[in-house]
Design an enzyme around this catalytic site. Structure first.
Site, PDB file in Angstrom:
ATOM      1  N   SER A   1       0.808  -1.218   0.000  1.00  0.00           N
ATOM      2  CA  SER A   1       0.000   0.000   0.000  1.00  0.00           C
ATOM      3  C   SER A   1       0.840   1.266   0.000  1.00  0.00           C
ATOM      4  O   SER A   1       2.046   1.230   0.234  1.00  0.00           O
ATOM      5  CB  SER A   1      -0.918   0.015   1.237  1.00  0.00           C
ATOM      6  OG  SER A   1      -1.772  -1.104   1.237  1.00  0.00           O
TER       7      SER A   1
ATOM      8  N   SER B   1      -3.277  -3.647  -2.990  1.00  0.00           N
ATOM      9  CA  SER B   1      -2.625  -2.396  -2.617  1.00  0.00           C
ATOM     10  C   SER B   1      -3.662  -1.359  -2.213  1.00  0.00           C
ATOM     11  O   SER B   1      -4.584  -1.049  -2.963  1.00  0.00           O
ATOM     12  CB  SER B   1      -1.796  -1.860  -3.789  1.00  0.00           C
ATOM     13  OG  SER B   1      -0.953  -0.812  -3.375  1.00  0.00           O
TER      14      SER B   1
ATOM     15  N   ASP C   1      -4.102   2.213  -1.940  1.00  0.00           N
ATOM     16  CA  ASP C   1      -3.441   3.432  -2.406  1.00  0.00           C
ATOM     17  C   ASP C   1      -4.388   4.614  -2.235  1.00  0.00           C
ATOM     18  O   ASP C   1      -5.428   4.701  -2.906  1.00  0.00           O
ATOM     19  CB  ASP C   1      -3.041   3.291  -3.871  1.00  0.00           C
ATOM     20  CG  ASP C   1      -2.156   2.070  -4.103  1.00  0.00           C
ATOM     21  OD1 ASP C   1      -1.267   1.831  -3.273  1.00  0.00           O
ATOM     22  OD2 ASP C   1      -2.362   1.368  -5.108  1.00  0.00           O
TER      23      ASP C   1
END
Length: 349
Positions: free
Chosen positions: A237, A275, A277
């Site tokens: 991340s 991830s 983000d």
């Protein structure tokens, strides 16, 4: 052992001779170049732990001004961002922004709320939206111990200061890895002209994602540059915080935050399935004085944001030092001599 972490002795992108692009770097090349924005860290190292808290504190939030225009961009929502929905709904932040480790995010949010409610500005408060983001430092730290809480929150807030910002394996970046190398905290800034007035945009990032590192378009694969094995992030991340003094409103800051997430691709992020983000963008400018600027004037702010975020992402890796976690798991520092060689060969520096 908790400490306030000193600046890394390693290089930043500017030290490698890579130009800033269309916009000049700010005086500190940090998010703190936006006047009134301070940063503090609390770092925990030892006994299988590499973790901590990083605080981004805008002084414009006070008893007189209870919120700042802000917004959120979600590149991929695999994360635990406390306060996200109200931030997005109202286009404002009511508190500083804290970053920490995934499984400690809830303890940090509770401690943060307690801290805020005890301040004079919130003696009568009955609703408040603390913003706490995270990445997973489980590769280098015993994350299940949830070793971050009230002590680290208080230290990060108390140590927040203007000027140079410690980068690399400090605060919330103590145990993170990025692009095969040791990652962490990075920051950068750009100075631009917006609607005829000089403005500043700064970024701070917490990096813990996969992909192949690129600097100015030059590939620097960990598989090639490291003698040891590349580090593989847990959780995969990135948290990005963007600050500006530009007169923009919450809707426009959503557009700024989108560009911040776009900048990850410039350094080689692969935006993997798991991830988380996120980018949070806020402005310290008081729109009661003037603004917002028209949308047609925003292009320089968008471009400067992407440049600042891209450099902050790179700085997070360049500043980080080799770190050994539980069971000997190791995230190696990017070898600066090989980086210099490749950039020179490509004519970048």
């Amino acid at each position: 052992m908790t400490s306030s972490s000193p600046s890394s002795s390693r290089a930043r992108l500017a030290d490698l001779g890579v130009p800033s692009g269309a916009f000049a770097r700010g005086a500190e090349n940090a998010i703190t170049d936006v006047v009134g924005v301070r940063v503090g860290h609390a770092t925990v190292h030892g006994d299988g732990l590499h973790t901590g808290v990083t605080a981004i504190v805008p002084d414009a939030l006070d008893a007189e001004r209870r919120s700042l225009p802000a917004n959120l961009a979600v590149g991929n929502g695999y994360g635990k961002l406390v306060g996200a929905t109200q931030l997005q709904e109202l286009g404002a932040i009511e508190t500083p922004i804290l970053l920490t480790s995934t499984l400690s995010v809830f303890r940090v949010a509770d401690a943060f709320l307690g801290h805020l409610l005890a301040t004079p500005a919130h003696r009568a408060t009955t609703t408040l939206n603390p913003i706490v983001g995270e990445t997973n430092d489980g590769f280098l730290s015993d994350i299940r111990r949830r070793a971050v809480g009230e002590e680290q929150v208080e230290q990060a807030l108390a140590s927040a200061s203007a000027g140079a910002v410690a980068e690399g394996g400090v605060g919330a970046g103590a145990g993170t890895v990025a692009l095969g190398y040791k990652g962490g905290i990075g920051t950068a800034s750009r100075v631009l002209t917006l609607d005829g007035v000089q403005r500043t945009v700064g970024a701070l990032v917490q990096t813990n994602f996969s992909g192949t590192l690129r600097i100015a378009g030059v590939a620097l694969p960990a598989e090639e540059l490291l003698a040891g094995s590349p580090a593989v992030p847990v959780g995969n991340s990135c948290m990005i915080v963007v600050a500006t003094d530009a007169p923009v409103d919450g809707r426009q800051l959503g557009r700024v935050a989108n560009r911040a997430v776009f900048a990850m691709r410039g350094v080689g992020a692969d935006y993997a399935q798991g991830s988380g983000d996120y980018a949070v963008a806020f402005s310290v400018h008081d729109l009661a004085d003037a603004g917002p600027v028209p949308d047609d004037a925003l292009s320089p702010l968008f471009a400067a944001t992407m440049d600042a975020v891209e450099e902050a992402l790179i700085n997070s890796v360049l500043a980080a030092e080799t770190t050994v976690g539980p069971e000997g798991r190791t995230a190696h520092a990017v070898p600066l001599d090989l980086v210099r060689e490749r950039l020179t060969a490509a004519g970048v520096r």
